[in-house]
Design a protein around this motif. Structure first.
Motif, mmCIF file in Angstrom:
data_model
loop_
_atom_site.group_PDB
_atom_site.id
_atom_site.type_symbol
_atom_site.label_atom_id
_atom_site.label_comp_id
_atom_site.label_asym_id
_atom_site.label_seq_id
_atom_site.Cartn_x
_atom_site.Cartn_y
_atom_site.Cartn_z
ATOM 1 N N UNK A 6 0.995 -1.072 0.271
ATOM 2 C CA UNK A 6 -0.100 -0.010 0.449
ATOM 3 C C UNK A 6 0.933 1.200 0.050
ATOM 4 N N UNK A 7 2.453 0.886 0.379
ATOM 5 C CA UNK A 7 3.100 2.655 0.589
ATOM 6 C C UNK A 7 4.590 2.192 0.173
ATOM 7 N N UNK A 8 5.353 2.455 -0.424
ATOM 8 C CA UNK A 8 6.530 2.772 -0.541
ATOM 9 C C UNK A 8 7.504 2.899 0.461
ATOM 10 N N UNK A 9 8.790 2.697 1.074
ATOM 11 C CA UNK A 9 9.658 4.137 1.629
ATOM 12 C C UNK A 9 9.820 5.364 0.400
ATOM 13 N N UNK A 10 9.809 6.203 1.484
ATOM 14 C CA UNK A 10 10.269 7.861 1.496
ATOM 15 C C UNK A 10 11.219 7.884 0.849
ATOM 16 N N UNK A 11 12.000 8.148 -0.490
ATOM 17 C CA UNK A 11 13.364 8.192 -1.247
ATOM 18 C C UNK A 11 13.222 9.950 -1.810
ATOM 19 N N UNK A 12 14.668 10.316 -1.688
ATOM 20 C CA UNK A 12 14.490 11.916 -2.647
ATOM 21 C C UNK A 12 13.892 10.759 -3.977
ATOM 22 N N UNK A 13 14.943 10.182 -4.273
ATOM 23 C CA UNK A 13 14.384 10.096 -5.997
ATOM 24 C C UNK A 13 13.143 8.727 -6.041
ATOM 25 N N UNK A 14 12.018 8.831 -4.826
ATOM 26 C CA UNK A 14 10.667 8.608 -4.932
ATOM 27 C C UNK A 14 9.392 8.880 -4.738
ATOM 28 N N UNK A 15 10.365 10.295 -4.833
ATOM 29 C CA UNK A 15 9.353 11.929 -5.129
ATOM 30 C C UNK A 15 9.448 12.086 -5.971
ATOM 31 N N UNK A 16 10.159 11.620 -7.332
ATOM 32 C CA UNK A 16 9.849 11.598 -8.646
ATOM 33 C C UNK A 16 8.498 10.455 -9.252
ATOM 34 N N UNK A 17 8.454 9.538 -8.208
ATOM 35 C CA UNK A 17 7.208 8.635 -8.873
ATOM 36 C C UNK A 17 6.304 9.334 -8.907
ATOM 37 N N UNK A 18 6.086 10.061 -7.100
ATOM 38 C CA UNK A 18 5.018 11.248 -6.860
ATOM 39 C C UNK A 18 4.324 11.123 -7.923
ATOM 40 N N UNK A 19 5.016 11.741 -9.297
ATOM 41 C CA UNK A 19 3.623 12.863 -9.818
ATOM 42 C C UNK A 19 3.928 11.968 -10.727
ATOM 43 N N UNK A 20 3.291 10.643 -11.185
ATOM 44 C CA UNK A 20 3.499 9.529 -11.788
ATOM 45 C C UNK A 20 2.186 8.727 -11.431
ATOM 46 N N UNK A 21 2.656 8.844 -10.262
ATOM 47 C CA UNK A 21 1.274 8.023 -8.965
ATOM 48 C C UNK A 21 0.115 8.855 -9.284
ATOM 49 N N UNK A 22 0.220 10.148 -8.873
ATOM 50 C CA UNK A 22 -1.147 10.996 -8.913
ATOM 51 C C UNK A 22 -1.578 11.258 -10.723
ATOM 52 N N UNK A 23 -1.060 11.494 -11.570
ATOM 53 C CA UNK A 23 -1.484 11.798 -12.738
ATOM 54 C C UNK A 23 -2.251 10.399 -13.372
ATOM 55 N N UNK A 24 -1.463 9.256 -13.109
ATOM 56 C CA UNK A 24 -2.173 8.126 -13.052
ATOM 57 C C UNK A 24 -3.792 8.197 -11.927
ATOM 58 N N UNK A 25 -3.594 8.453 -11.394
ATOM 59 C CA UNK A 25 -4.904 8.797 -10.122
ATOM 60 C C UNK A 25 -6.044 9.423 -11.093
ATOM 61 N N UNK A 26 -5.418 10.973 -11.458
ATOM 62 C CA UNK A 26 -6.548 11.370 -11.799
ATOM 63 C C UNK A 26 -6.729 10.932 -13.091
ATOM 64 N N UNK A 27 -6.147 9.895 -13.494
ATOM 65 C CA UNK A 27 -7.141 9.383 -14.761
ATOM 66 C C UNK A 27 -8.428 8.683 -14.793
ATOM 67 N N UNK A 28 -7.627 7.239 -13.574
ATOM 68 C CA UNK A 28 -8.836 7.146 -13.669
ATOM 69 C C UNK A 28 -10.289 7.253 -12.345
ATOM 70 N N UNK A 29 -9.613 8.983 -11.822
ATOM 71 C CA UNK A 29 -11.065 9.045 -11.288
ATOM 72 C C UNK A 29 -11.813 9.868 -11.835
ATOM 73 N N UNK A 30 -12.971 9.586 -11.345
ATOM 74 C CA UNK A 30 -13.824 10.640 -11.607
ATOM 75 C C UNK A 30 -14.004 11.866 -12.019
ATOM 76 N N UNK A 31 -13.844 12.675 -12.752
ATOM 77 C CA UNK A 31 -13.600 14.204 -13.150
ATOM 78 C C UNK A 31 -14.689 14.725 -12.569
ATOM 79 N N UNK A 32 -15.625 15.240 -12.488
ATOM 80 C CA UNK A 32 -16.248 16.411 -12.200
ATOM 81 C C UNK A 32 -17.345 15.606 -10.417
ATOM 82 N N UNK A 33 -18.035 17.297 -10.027
ATOM 83 C CA UNK A 33 -19.164 16.835 -8.867
ATOM 84 C C UNK A 33 -19.963 16.120 -9.760
ATOM 85 N N UNK A 34 -20.339 17.502 -10.766
ATOM 86 C CA UNK A 34 -22.085 16.499 -11.835
ATOM 87 C C UNK A 34 -21.888 15.473 -12.001
#
Length: 150
Positions: free
Chosen positions: A35-63
């Motif tokens: 469910x998680x990975x250890x935090x490292x400075x290199x791991x912070x670069x992965x954060x942006x990739x994870x967030x972009x993938x999450x935004x693609x899967x999620x329902x975009x709008x409240x309506x």
């Protein structure tokens, strides 16, 4: 212990969040279940990739989430399972079973990780299940479990 979440954890955060948790919780629960990975400075670069993938899967709008909520709540989800005496199931109904039944019943595609069971479904009958569609929208879906005929 500082960790980067790779999956959504109720009460803690969403994928891509950097969280601070107690050592035992991280070491004994979050890390072994991936469910998680250890935090490292290199791991912070992965954060942006994870967030972009999450935004693609999620329902975009409240309506859009509100309209999906109405369609989910308007009809019950029907599941059949093998049961013994008194309606006790052999096994239990899982969030994955519910997600498949929603899709098979003509509803929208639902991620099994968004289905929350207050307690395991182990008997036939009508049960209420919460499906998180959006951070601000959750649908209460009725799940009718019937006994499979032999």
């Amino acid at each position: 212990m500082k960790l980067i979440l790779t999956h959504e954890v109720s009460g803690l955060g969403t994928p891509g969040d950097i969280v601070e948790v107690k050592d035992g919780y991280g070491r004994n629960f979050l890390l072994p279940r991936n469910l998680a990975t250890p935090w490292t400075r290199g791991g912070e670069k992965q954060v942006e990739v994870i967030r972009k993938a999450r935004q693609a899967r999620e329902i975009a709008t409240l309506d859009e989430a509100q309209s999906i909520k109405q369609s989910l709540e308007s009809r019950p989800v029907v599941l059949t399972a093998r049961a013994g005496q008194g309606g006790r199931l052999f096994g239990a109904i899982t969030p994955a079973d519910i997600a498949l039944a929603v899709t098979a019943g003509g509803g929208p595609s639902v991620d099994k990780r968004k289905v929350e069971l207050p307690q395991p479904i182990k008997i036939t009958g009508s049960h209420t299940v919460l499906i998180r569609l959006h951070p601000e929208v959750s649908a209460k879906v009725t799940v009718d479990v019937t006994e499979a005929s032999a």
